[in-house]
Design an enzyme around this catalytic site. Structure first.
Site, PDB file in Angstrom:
ATOM      1  CB  CYS B  88     -25.347 -20.942  15.636  1.00 21.88           C
ATOM      2  SG  CYS B  88     -26.990 -21.571  15.362  1.00 21.88           S
ATOM      3  CG  LEU B  89     -27.595 -15.525  19.573  1.00 21.43           C
ATOM      4  CD1 LEU B  89     -27.742 -16.549  20.688  1.00 21.43           C
ATOM      5  CD2 LEU B  89     -26.737 -14.363  20.066  1.00 21.43           C
TER       6      LEU B  89
END
Lengths: 576, 152
Positions: B88-89
């Site tokens: 999750c970036l």
């Protein structure tokens, strides 16, 4: 500019109503008096009203048609001040009072009062929406002394909240411009494509001579091919428009329409402007797109979200679609949005299942798990709570003693208690099914009526050739068909509404109104099935029934809406 | 290969070999130049220090208009990386810019290892532990690093 407003429509029809109003009203009064005696008499008396209409036939046939409409409006008119809150359950008596006063009611006719179930709204075409935006942009641009492109970006950033924009802008101009994705020097640099020697595009790594490049004021320069590709993807694939950022890493500068026009082909700019329009409407709480397929209109209505428990804001688009402004579902008056949502959900989950459960299962007398007996003896052991009971009498198995597999113990106490409990839980299911079946029935009938409506057109043509009536003269068929659709839609939702309604004195009136409308609708619906050669003779009766249906609908809606507004309805669920 | 490899990918690959980023390696497959085997060292001073994490990286057809697809192959105890190794970036999603590159993205991932963000979790259980008992979480992350992320 508004294309049409409900108010205007009412104005024009009221004007034409005045021409025929007096004799008609007298007759309505007469028929009203007869109505009170019995329903069959009421039907016999009803044709009295339109006789005035047919006697007008010598006049322009256009007028004739208008007066049909106006008599319908008249009906609405009269009911507008009918007071249901007073507690009388006999609606007709109220109507008679109203009739008596009708002769000196001219002032009211001139300024028609909005019914409780009506809301004010305006329909806008795409052109209207565009010019609305342009006006606002021009206005603010003037004030902020910014070019219109920049102003547009600023306005979109604050979601078209002018006051907030101006306030924040005056407060801290630099910060506002930065937040909205604007550099400061937008005035000086018109966007343009340049060829730069020795330039390498960071996206495609091309570095050939003569490479065309573009950058906004943030100076993140890329070749025009990459820029174009980037914008194309944003617009086409991601459907973005108002908030497309510079392709540079971490840059928050928003692409303006002018730069975009320079970079992408025409069909894409069209799409871009379309999307901008869409965000404009989406951003404004008071604007909504008409949900009908391919409809391009948007509707403006002032009803706020927090008021949706008190009002059902049905609006009517230019495309003839009637929908709820609150939830954009098709018109669901008188049922408020929250209940509609609940009802639809419940029906999706429940209806068929509930039917099956009701027919095929029983509940464990101890833990109420639903059990289907798919074979075997009457000695049941609940898989969940291990309770052992008899399928026949629902009593404890242990009390059965030696009479196993042959239940003759109906008088046993535990059995009676268990059956009572069961009956109670079944009752709630039955109650739901009662309302659901009626709801579904009207939905189904409305569909069938729609089929008939398509046949109606053919019938109308046929009627013209067989009876020698003109096109205008056979319009009553269409009016009747539309009335039927509308009334069924209303009826359908009255059942969902009734399901959640807790019983009190108001519900009696409501159910009476519901019954009256239902009867009127079924009567009219029946006439549609008559063979075409009889239809010409039934014109008067049909028109009369159409009017009556519409009037009953207005009465019902007005009553429910009024009570909703005043919060006199009690619901057996919370309105959330 | 049906379409020739875009210049951008060739250049990026060349630069990854000629000027490698310290602590990061990315090597394309011989039979698919869009598929990379990636190794990232845990940043110094973090609970992943001493570990070498392998990832897979794939450049989709519309790269660089779309972000590369990246996934951890090595198991890792991290609030923003789930059991399947998905990350999750923001820059891999809505904050992607075509001006970003493989190297910059891998650096961001390395930075993410140095600064876990339990406020925006992908792995709820880990994030909860991270917020409630950070010392314990860091200890687990160390253990996992020792157990799963050692150089072969």
């Amino acid at each position: 500019m508004p294309i049409a407003t409900r108010k205007r429509k009412a104005d024009s029809t009221t004007a034409s109503a005045d021409a025929t109003s007096e004799p008609q009203r007298k007759l309505t009064k007469v028929s009203k008096a007869l109505q009170k005696d019995s329903i069959s008499q009421e039907q016999a008396a009803l044709p009295a009203t339109p006789q005035t209409l047919t006697s007008d036939k010598g006049m322009d046939s256009d007028d004739d048609f208008n007066s049909v409409a106006s008599s319908m409006d008249l009906g609405e008119e009269m009911s507008s001040s009918v007071d249901f809150g007073a507690g009388e359950s006999d609606v007709d008596i109220d109507d008679d009072y109203q009739d008596d006063g009708a002769f000196d009611a001219t002032a009211k006719d001139l300024a028609p009062k909005r019914k409780h179930f009506e809301v004010e709204f305006k329909v806008y075409s795409p052109q209207d929406i565009q010019s609305q935006q342009d006006t606002q942009i021009a206005e603010v641009a003037n004030l902020l002394e910014q070019p219109s492109e920049a102003t547009a970006i600023l306005l979109r950033h604050t979601r078209w909240n002018k006051e907030r924009l101006i306030e924040q802008y005056m407060d801290n101009q630099e910060q506002m411009l930065d937040k909205a994705g604007l550099g400061q020097e937008i005035n000086q640099n018109p966007p343009r494509v340049v060829v730069k020697n020795g330039f390498t595009c960071d996206i495609c790594c091309e570095d050939g001579p003569g490479l065309e490049t573009f950058a906004m004021n943030c100076n993140h320069r890329f070749c025009t091919d990459c820029y174009r590709q980037y914008l194309t993807q944003k617009i086409k694939d991601e459907g973005e428009a108002a908030r497309i950022k510079c392709p540079g890493d971490g840059c928050r500068k928003i692409i303006d329409a002018k730069s975009l026009d320079l970079l992408v082909p025409n069909e894409l700019t069209d799409r871009y402007h379309q999307l901008l329009m869409r965000t404009y409407v989406d951003d404004k709480e008071s604007l909504k797109w008409c949900p009908a397929p391919n409809c391009v209109y948007a509707v403006e209505c002032g009803v706020k979200k927090r008021d949706l428990n008190k009002i059902v804001p049905t609006v009517h688009c230019e495309c003839k679609q009637s929908f709820c402004f609150g939830c954009t579902l098709p018109d669901h008056q008188p049922c408020p949005c929250v209940l509609v949502k609940r009802w639809i959900k419940k029906c999706e989950d429940d209806s068929e299942t509930a039917n099956w459960i009701s027919a095929n299962t029983k509940e464990c007398p101890k833990c109420n798990s639903t059990i289907e007996k798919n074979g075997g003896c009457n000695h049941m052991t609940c898989r969940k709570c291990k309770n052992e009971f008899c399928w026949m009498c629902m009593g404890l198995w242990s009390e059965h003693g030696t009479s196993w597999y042959n239940c003759n113990r109906f008088e046993e106490r535990s059995g009676t208690d268990a059956r009572d409990a069961q009956a109670k839980s079944r009752q709630s299911l039955e109650r739901y099914l009662h309302y659901y079946n009626r709801y579904a029935n009207h939905e189904q009938s409305a569909r069938l009526d729609k089929d008939i409506f398509h046949k109606t057109e053919r019938k109308m043509t046929l009627l013209q050739s067989t009876s020698g009536m003109s096109w205008i003269e056979v319009q009553f068929m269409e009016a009747a068909s539309q009335a039927l659709q509308q009334c069924r839609q209303t009826l359908k939702w009255t059942y969902a509404f009734a399901y959640y309604l807790a019983r009190n004195n108001q519900t009696e009136i409501f159910e009476d109104n519901q019954k009256d409308l239902e009867m009127a609708v079924e009567n009219l619906s029946e006439m549609f099935e008559k063979p075409t050669d009889q239809l010409a003779g039934l014109k008067v009766e049909m028109m009369d029934k159409t009017t009556y249906c519409m009037r009953r609908r207005v009465i019902l809606l007005d009553d429910t809406a009024k009570n909703l507004k005043e919060e006199t309805w009690k619901f057996n669920v919370e309105l959330r | 290969m049906t379409t020739p490899l875009p210049k951008r990918i060739i250049k990026e690959t060349e630069r990854l070999q000629s000027e490698p980023v310290p602590g990061i390696s990315a090597v394309p497959h011989d039979d698919n130049a869009r598929y990379f085997d990636v190794n990232v060292e845990g940043p110094g001073g973090s609970c992943y220090e001493g570990g070498v994490f392998s990832l897979e990286l794939f450049l989709p057809d519309d790269y660089p208009m779309c972000p590369p697809r990246i996934r951890f192959l090595t198991r890792i105890y991290h609030p923003n990386i789930d059991r399947l190794g998905r990350i999750c970036l923001d820059v891999l999603k809505n904050n992607w810019s075509p001006a970003l590159q493989i190297r910059t993205i891998l650096l961001s991932i390395q930075a993410l290892l140095g600064a876990p963000n339990p406020e925006d979790p992908l792995n709820e259980a880990v994030a909860k532990q991270w917020k409630e008992n950070q010392a314990e979480a860091i200890k687990t992350a160390r253990e996992w690093t020792e157990k799963f992320a050692q150089k072969k």
